[in-house]
Enzyme design. Structure first.
Site, PDB file in Angstrom:
ATOM      1  N   CYS A  78       0.853  -1.191   0.000  1.00  0.00           N
ATOM      2  CA  CYS A  78       0.000   0.000   0.000  1.00  0.00           C
ATOM      3  C   CYS A  78       0.885   1.237   0.000  1.00  0.00           C
ATOM      4  O   CYS A  78       1.915   1.286   0.675  1.00  0.00           O
ATOM      5  CB  CYS A  78      -0.983   0.007   1.166  1.00  0.00           C
ATOM      6  N   GLU A  79       0.487   2.203  -0.802  1.00  0.00           N
ATOM      7  CA  GLU A  79       1.336   3.379  -0.942  1.00  0.00           C
ATOM      8  C   GLU A  79       1.261   4.294   0.274  1.00  0.00           C
ATOM      9  O   GLU A  79       2.086   5.185   0.433  1.00  0.00           O
ATOM     10  CB  GLU A  79       0.987   4.152  -2.214  1.00  0.00           C
ATOM     11  N   HIS A  80       0.295   4.064   1.144  1.00  0.00           N
ATOM     12  CA  HIS A  80       0.187   4.934   2.331  1.00  0.00           C
ATOM     13  C   HIS A  80       1.168   4.543   3.420  1.00  0.00           C
ATOM     14  O   HIS A  80       1.667   5.403   4.135  1.00  0.00           O
ATOM     15  CB  HIS A  80      -1.237   4.868   2.903  1.00  0.00           C
ATOM     16  N   HIS A  81       1.385   3.236   3.574  1.00  0.00           N
ATOM     17  CA  HIS A  81       2.206   2.768   4.701  1.00  0.00           C
ATOM     18  C   HIS A  81       3.354   1.855   4.285  1.00  0.00           C
ATOM     19  O   HIS A  81       4.124   1.412   5.130  1.00  0.00           O
ATOM     20  CB  HIS A  81       1.325   2.002   5.704  1.00  0.00           C
ATOM     21  N   GLN A 119      -5.800  -0.132  -3.527  1.00  0.00           N
ATOM     22  CA  GLN A 119      -6.538  -1.224  -4.165  1.00  0.00           C
ATOM     23  C   GLN A 119      -7.443  -0.740  -5.302  1.00  0.00           C
ATOM     24  O   GLN A 119      -7.601  -1.406  -6.320  1.00  0.00           O
ATOM     25  CB  GLN A 119      -7.346  -1.977  -3.104  1.00  0.00           C
ATOM     26  N   HIS A 147      -5.597  -5.834   4.197  1.00  0.00           N
ATOM     27  CA  HIS A 147      -4.540  -4.829   4.268  1.00  0.00           C
ATOM     28  C   HIS A 147      -3.841  -4.907   5.617  1.00  0.00           C
ATOM     29  O   HIS A 147      -4.467  -4.674   6.653  1.00  0.00           O
ATOM     30  CB  HIS A 147      -5.128  -3.425   4.063  1.00  0.00           C
ATOM     31  N   CYS A 149      -1.856  -2.913   6.980  1.00  0.00           N
ATOM     32  CA  CYS A 149      -1.839  -1.640   7.720  1.00  0.00           C
ATOM     33  C   CYS A 149      -3.090  -1.526   8.596  1.00  0.00           C
ATOM     34  O   CYS A 149      -3.046  -0.893   9.652  1.00  0.00           O
ATOM     35  CB  CYS A 149      -1.706  -0.452   6.776  1.00  0.00           C
TER      36      CYS A 149
END
Ligand code: ZN
Length: 186
Positions: A78-81, A119, A147, A149
């Site tokens: 995931c690009e956030h975490h 996603q 996920h 995260c």
């Protein structure tokens, strides 16, 4: 990538210090290099062109029934975490004179998932790519994923799956959509 590997390794060593660890400690000495290799491996989709996968794999066909490729396992970051999310991709389409070698579909999923993703965008990118290549009468994709995260940060129902879908062309019609969902469930 050799130069990048060495740079990533150097920065990971710094990060280990910043969280209060000793990167020279025995158990941690190989970690920066391992992490660097892993990160490069998990993002190898940036260095692959999906066009190369389908180059010789699109052909004319009179087949005009629904084609399903289901339970394609994938994992992504995931690009956030920068934490993994993983699960299954299900794809269906009704061809319009053009077919794609079905063994190529998991490899297409692989290229787009081995990048930093959310996603929803992963769903869209796989759909756009295949639709663009074979212009089917209809196309549907479902991705269900867990996920990490969410799981490790202790949110309630953290193992709940996130489901994203994209329906195009005649897959927007309820009858076709129902057939697709039923075939996936079997
Ligand atoms: Zn995340």
């Amino acid at each position: 990538m050799k130069g990048n590997l060495l740079k990533i390794k150097k920065y990971v060593k710094e990060i280990l210090k910043l969280i209060g660890e000793d990167p020279e400690r025995e158990g941690l000495v190989p970690t920066p290099e391992r992490f660097a290799k892993m990160l490069i491996e998990l993002t190898e989709g940036y260095r692959k062109n999906p066009d190369d996968i389908v180059k010789n794999a699109i052909f004319e066909s009179k087949f005009d029934e629904m084609v399903i490729v289901k339970d394609i396992e994938f994992s992504s970051l995931c690009e956030h975490h920068l934490l993994p999310f993983f699960g299954k991709v299900h794809i269906g389409f009704i061809p319009d004179k053009k077919l794609i070698g079905l063994s190529k579909i998991p490899r297409i999923v692989e290229v787009f998932s081995k990048r930093l993703q959310v996603q929803e965008r992963l769903t869209q990118e796989i759909a756009d790519f295949i639709i663009n290549k074979i212009k089917p009468k209809g196309f549907g994709i479902i991705i269900e994923a867990i996920h990490l995260c969410t799981v490790i940060r202790g949110v309630k129902n953290s193992t709940a799956k996130l489901v994203t879908t994209k329906m195009e062309g005649i897959f927007k019609e309820q009858r076709i959509k129902d057939e697709f969902f039923n075939l996936i469930k079997k």
